[in-house]
Scaffold this active site. Sequence first.
Site, PDB file in Angstrom:
ATOM      1  N   LYS A 289     -89.265  90.007 -29.377  1.00 54.72           N
ATOM      2  CA  LYS A 289     -90.126  88.803 -28.944  1.00 54.72           C
ATOM      3  C   LYS A 289     -91.234  89.018 -28.254  1.00 54.72           C
ATOM      4  CE  LYS A 289     -88.470  86.161 -30.840  1.00 54.72           C
ATOM      5  NZ  LYS A 289     -88.269  86.010 -32.340  1.00 54.72           N
TER       6      LYS A 289
ATOM      7  N   HIS B 156     -87.752  98.845 -32.051  1.00 56.54           N
ATOM      8  CA  HIS B 156     -87.766  97.990 -30.863  1.00 56.54           C
ATOM      9  C   HIS B 156     -86.888  98.976 -29.609  1.00 56.54           C
ATOM     10  CE1 HIS B 156     -88.810  94.100 -31.907  1.00 56.54           C
ATOM     11  NE2 HIS B 156     -87.912  93.752 -32.759  1.00 56.54           N
TER      12      HIS B 156
ATOM     13  N   SER C 148     -88.772  83.248 -24.990  1.00 56.11           N
ATOM     14  CA  SER C 148     -88.870  83.237 -26.601  1.00 56.11           C
ATOM     15  C   SER C 148     -87.518  83.892 -27.174  1.00 56.11           C
ATOM     16  CB  SER C 148     -90.148  84.253 -26.922  1.00 56.11           C
ATOM     17  OG  SER C 148     -90.214  84.600 -28.290  1.00 56.11           O
TER      18      SER C 148
HETATM   19  P1  A3P Z   1     -92.383  82.248 -28.783  1.00 56.98           P
HETATM   20  O1  A3P Z   1     -91.168  82.215 -29.366  1.00 56.98           O
HETATM   21  O2  A3P Z   1     -93.007  82.360 -27.669  1.00 56.98           O
HETATM   22  O3  A3P Z   1     -93.185  81.104 -29.771  1.00 56.98           O
HETATM   23  P2  A3P Z   1     -91.470  89.077 -32.307  1.00 56.98           P
HETATM   24  O4  A3P Z   1     -92.534  89.038 -33.467  1.00 56.98           O
HETATM   25  O5  A3P Z   1     -91.482  90.261 -31.613  1.00 56.98           O
HETATM   26  O6  A3P Z   1     -90.184  88.396 -32.647  1.00 56.98           O
HETATM   27  O7  A3P Z   1     -92.039  87.832 -31.361  1.00 56.98           O
HETATM   28  C1  A3P Z   1     -91.945  86.509 -31.721  1.00 56.98           C
HETATM   29  C2  A3P Z   1     -93.024  85.683 -30.766  1.00 56.98           C
HETATM   30  O8  A3P Z   1     -94.344  85.973 -31.119  1.00 56.98           O
HETATM   31  C3  A3P Z   1     -92.786  84.068 -30.612  1.00 56.98           C
HETATM   32  O9  A3P Z   1     -93.228  83.720 -29.455  1.00 56.98           O
HETATM   33  C4  A3P Z   1     -93.898  83.834 -31.801  1.00 56.98           C
HETATM   34  O10 A3P Z   1     -94.235  82.589 -31.825  1.00 56.98           O
HETATM   35  C5  A3P Z   1     -95.014  84.715 -31.417  1.00 56.98           C
HETATM   36  N1  A3P Z   1     -95.946  84.906 -32.119  1.00 56.98           N
HETATM   37  C6  A3P Z   1     -95.770  85.264 -33.783  1.00 56.98           C
HETATM   38  N2  A3P Z   1     -96.951  85.417 -34.253  1.00 56.98           N
HETATM   39  C7  A3P Z   1     -97.926  85.023 -33.372  1.00 56.98           C
HETATM   40  C8  A3P Z   1     -99.317  84.763 -33.288  1.00 56.98           C
HETATM   41  N3  A3P Z   1    -100.119  85.070 -34.388  1.00 56.98           N
HETATM   42  N4  A3P Z   1    -100.001  84.585 -32.245  1.00 56.98           N
HETATM   43  C9  A3P Z   1     -99.323  84.431 -31.066  1.00 56.98           C
HETATM   44  N5  A3P Z   1     -98.021  84.453 -30.955  1.00 56.98           N
HETATM   45  C10 A3P Z   1     -97.246  84.819 -32.195  1.00 56.98           C
END
Ligand code: A3P
Length: 295
Positions: free
Chosen positions: A48, A108, A138
């Site tokens: 996340k 991860h 998140s």
């Molecule tokens: P939130 O839950 O705070 O919205 P991962 O890919 O490591 O699982 O992380 C997911 C988090 O990254 C989520 O956060 C998601 O919305 C955010 N995320 C994904 N793409 C993004 C982007 N292009 N810009 C900003 N945040 C992004």
Amino acid sequence: ALTPELSKQAKWKEIEGIPLAAATVDNWNQIQAFKAKPDDLLICTYPKSGTTWIQEIVDMIEQNGDVDKCQRDIIQHRHPFIEWARPPQPSGVDKANEMPSPRILKTHLSTQLLPPSFWTSNCKFLYVARNAKDCMVSYYHFYRMSQVLPDPGTWDEYFETFISGKVNWGSWFDHVRGWWEIRDRYQILFLFYEDMKRDPKREIRKVMQFMGKNLDEEVLDKIVQETSFERMKENPMTNRSTVPKSVLDQSISPFMRKGTVGDWKNHFTVAQNEKFDEIYRQKMKGTSINFCMEL
Ligand code: A3P
């Protein structure tokens, strides 16, 4: 027969006290024996922290800004996920072994669990860190929508679980500290989610240079646009819409949820915030890492 809750928990085991998918633990020997190569690039994150985002950025750079090429497959399939296992499907290691070089891989894993050949291969590592509070929030919503992770309980219950590090892939504190402390000993580009939000073009340019690429300004601008939260939320190749509801239930919380800095303020009580700051001071004592908590 196991109750649904117990059957979910049966899917998780621990290595060195760190909860991981049972199939990952069952495949641990193959994972640890993985042979990294000098021209590998490993994308490393705590869950996340913007993994999908940096994956899309890296792929856009690799494909010289060609949007169609980035549409070739869903993001989960473009970069082998080293510790992923779900027999009888090919494991992350199997997929990496089949991939032609130069390979871009994802993990991860914390530094102490990473397959040792990564340390001797002289490959590149791209680490993205996200401030602990937003990361915690998140992850909470991800736990809620995931139909394979254990139930996180209430926010208050989950708050304690996260602090104790008994979440999948372990403690945020240990993960971030571990990677931060070795950043000068290996070829590591250490980025922050908050910097990527504040000045995406600057951070994307850093990634491009780290990858040894040279793209025109207009291509960089296109990558900034295409990898914005809004675009990636609409993009079926990045928004996880192809994952069945029995795995990720996006009606509970979308995978592309908010994509902001500072959403923790909508979740933490004043008392939780004080408690967290104190624990953070203890656990991160002696590190020079500095996070931005709001933009
Ligand atoms: P939130 O839950 O705070 O919205 P991962 O890919 O490591 O699982 O992380 C997911 C988090 O990254 C989520 O956060 C998601 O919305 C955010 N995320 C994904 N793409 C993004 C982007 N292009 N810009 C900003 N945040 C992004």
